[in-house]
Design a protein around this motif. Structure first.
Motif, PDB file in Angstrom:
ATOM      1  N   ILE A 205       0.842  -1.206   0.000  1.00  6.76           N
ATOM      2  CA  ILE A 205       0.000   0.000   0.000  1.00  6.76           C
ATOM      3  C   ILE A 205       0.875   1.253   0.000  1.00  6.76           C
ATOM      4  CG2 ILE A 205      -1.641   1.348   1.377  1.00  6.76           C
ATOM      5  CD1 ILE A 205      -2.899  -1.306   2.255  1.00  6.76           C
ATOM      6  N   ALA A 206       1.966   1.231   0.765  1.00  6.42           N
ATOM      7  CA  ALA A 206       2.886   2.373   0.782  1.00  6.42           C
ATOM      8  C   ALA A 206       3.480   2.606  -0.605  1.00  6.42           C
ATOM      9  CB  ALA A 206       3.994   2.131   1.797  1.00  6.42           C
ATOM     10  N   LEU A 207       3.827   1.540  -1.292  1.00  3.98           N
ATOM     11  CA  LEU A 207       4.352   1.665  -2.652  1.00  3.98           C
ATOM     12  C   LEU A 207       3.293   2.190  -3.605  1.00  3.98           C
ATOM     13  CD1 LEU A 207       6.669  -1.373  -3.496  1.00  3.98           C
ATOM     14  CD2 LEU A 207       7.131   1.047  -3.891  1.00  3.98           C
ATOM     15  N   GLN A 208       2.060   1.686  -3.484  1.00  2.00           N
ATOM     16  CA  GLN A 208       0.975   2.166  -4.335  1.00  2.00           C
ATOM     17  C   GLN A 208       0.773   3.667  -4.148  1.00  2.00           C
ATOM     18  OE1 GLN A 208      -2.001  -0.422  -2.754  1.00  2.00           O
ATOM     19  NE2 GLN A 208      -1.260  -2.207  -3.891  1.00  2.00           N
ATOM     20  N   GLN A 209       0.828   4.119  -2.923  1.00  2.00           N
ATOM     21  CA  GLN A 209       0.651   5.545  -2.650  1.00  2.00           C
ATOM     22  C   GLN A 209       1.808   6.351  -3.226  1.00  2.00           C
ATOM     23  OE1 GLN A 209       0.218   5.463   1.630  1.00  2.00           O
ATOM     24  NE2 GLN A 209      -1.974   5.017   1.539  1.00  2.00           N
ATOM     25  N   ALA A 210       3.027   5.831  -3.093  1.00  2.00           N
ATOM     26  CA  ALA A 210       4.196   6.548  -3.606  1.00  2.00           C
ATOM     27  C   ALA A 210       4.172   6.664  -5.123  1.00  2.00           C
ATOM     28  CB  ALA A 210       5.473   5.843  -3.151  1.00  2.00           C
ATOM     29  N   LEU A 211       3.588   5.665  -5.789  1.00  2.00           N
ATOM     30  CA  LEU A 211       3.556   5.645  -7.253  1.00  2.00           C
ATOM     31  C   LEU A 211       2.243   6.181  -7.824  1.00  2.00           C
ATOM     32  CD1 LEU A 211       5.234   2.154  -7.731  1.00  2.00           C
ATOM     33  CD2 LEU A 211       6.152   4.322  -8.592  1.00  2.00           C
ATOM     34  N   GLY A 212       1.309   6.537  -6.964  1.00  2.00           N
ATOM     35  CA  GLY A 212       0.024   7.063  -7.432  1.00  2.00           C
ATOM     36  C   GLY A 212      -0.883   5.995  -8.009  1.00  2.00           C
ATOM     37  N   TYR A 213      -0.765   4.759  -7.513  1.00  2.00           N
ATOM     38  CA  TYR A 213      -1.564   3.638  -8.017  1.00  2.00           C
ATOM     39  C   TYR A 213      -2.863   3.496  -7.230  1.00  2.00           C
ATOM     40  CZ  TYR A 213       2.649   1.823 -10.433  1.00  2.00           C
ATOM     41  OH  TYR A 213       3.741   1.646 -11.237  1.00  2.00           O
TER      42      TYR A 213
END
Length: 299
Positions: A205-213
């Motif tokens: 989820i942190a990665l999704q937020q960082a990438l705008g996913y």
């Protein structure tokens, strides 16, 4: 490759490091039934990012086993080994936003810390020389989500795992980055998998937020364990599924998931069992547990 917001897409993503076992079947079947019961698409993805751990023919064997079990997927199989450029692009984007840093800390050092990285290399005065992993800078805050089976789950990533690896020191892409990039590219809306990956979800989820996913909905089923309490896995020598016992495996998997199949279904062909299970799937029956022991014949 995107999907309409009202369309349901799920996936099963095995690693071709060996044959499927009963634990693998549970994740595949639960995901398949949850998606098919809602009229969605079920995709198959091979997480073949570590060639040294992938015996020749293992991926093809997995496909044949799924066919024997009547777990049919939609579209072509996605092989992560053919998606390396996409992962590099995402990594470059994160680096461009100053969200990554190189790290040459050994696995032994991290294990000595109890498995929670202390972000040592983030604040170093000089960058490491030689081969380095790439880690994601995490915010010091709680990440929470509502699991469709297990309920509310929350984790402070800085204290729960520390900045985690996106690309390993040997140059191989890490699971966390690859799975997030592929879920976005394939338009995955629902992820159902084993409880052993529950604590990975906040990282993703942190990665999704960082990438705008977009963030998929998550659900985690109990993990099957052997008589020693160990997760069924290739590492713990879980017995591979035998192709001529597909009906038995399916029925026992439905029982494990508490789906209450009728006794006469035990000897029915896989296609007949699946045809019954799709309209009768009830995710609320799945136990809200981390692990469940299974009969030794499956472990």
């Amino acid at each position: 490759m995107t999907a309409a917001s009202d369309h349901i897409i799920g996936r099963f993503a095995p690693s071709p490091s060996g044959a499927l076992h009963f634990g693998s079947l549970l994740a595949a079947l639960a995901s398949f039934l949850d998606i098919r019961s809602r009229g969605g698409q079920w995709l198959l993805r091979m997480e073949d990012l570590d060639p040294a751990r992938e015996p020749a023919g293992a991926a093809d064997q997995i496909l044949l086993t799924l066919e024997d079990l009547a777990l049919t997927w939609d579209g072509p199989v996605l092989y992560q080994s053919q998606r390396l450029h996409a992962y590099e692009t995402a990594l470059t984007e994160l680096t461009g936003h100053d969200l990554t840093y190189p790290c040459d800390c050994s696995r032994q050092r991290v294990r000595a810390l109890g498995g929670v990285y202390d972000n040592f290399c983030r604040s170093r005065d000089t960058s490491p020389t030689g081969s380095s992993a790439i880690r994601l800078k995490l915010p010091d805050q709680e990440c929470a989500f509502d699991d469709r089976i297990q309920g509310r789950y929350s984790q402070n990533l800085r204290h729960g795992c520390g900045d985690f690896v996106l690309r390993r020191r040997d140059g191989l892409m890490a699971y966390q980055l690859a799975v997030v990039v592929d879920d976005e590219w394939q338009g995955v809306t629902d992820v159902l998998r084993g409880h052993d990956l529950l604590d990975s979800t906040p990282r993703q989820i942190a990665l999704q937020q960082a990438l705008g996913y977009q963030q998929p909905a998550y659900a985690h089923i109990p993990v099957a364990t052997n008589h020693r309490g160990q997760k069924l896995s290739k590492q713990h020598f879980a017995r591979p599924l035998q192709r001529d016992s597909a009906s038995t495996y399916l029925f026992e998997a439905l029982m494990f998931l508490r789906q209450q199949p009728p006794a006469e279904l035990r000897r029915a062909p896989p296609a007949e069992q699946v045809a019954w299970a799709i309209p009768n799937w009830d995710i609320q029956r799945v136990p809200k547990l981390a692990t469940i022991p299974v009969n030794s014949s499956f472990s």
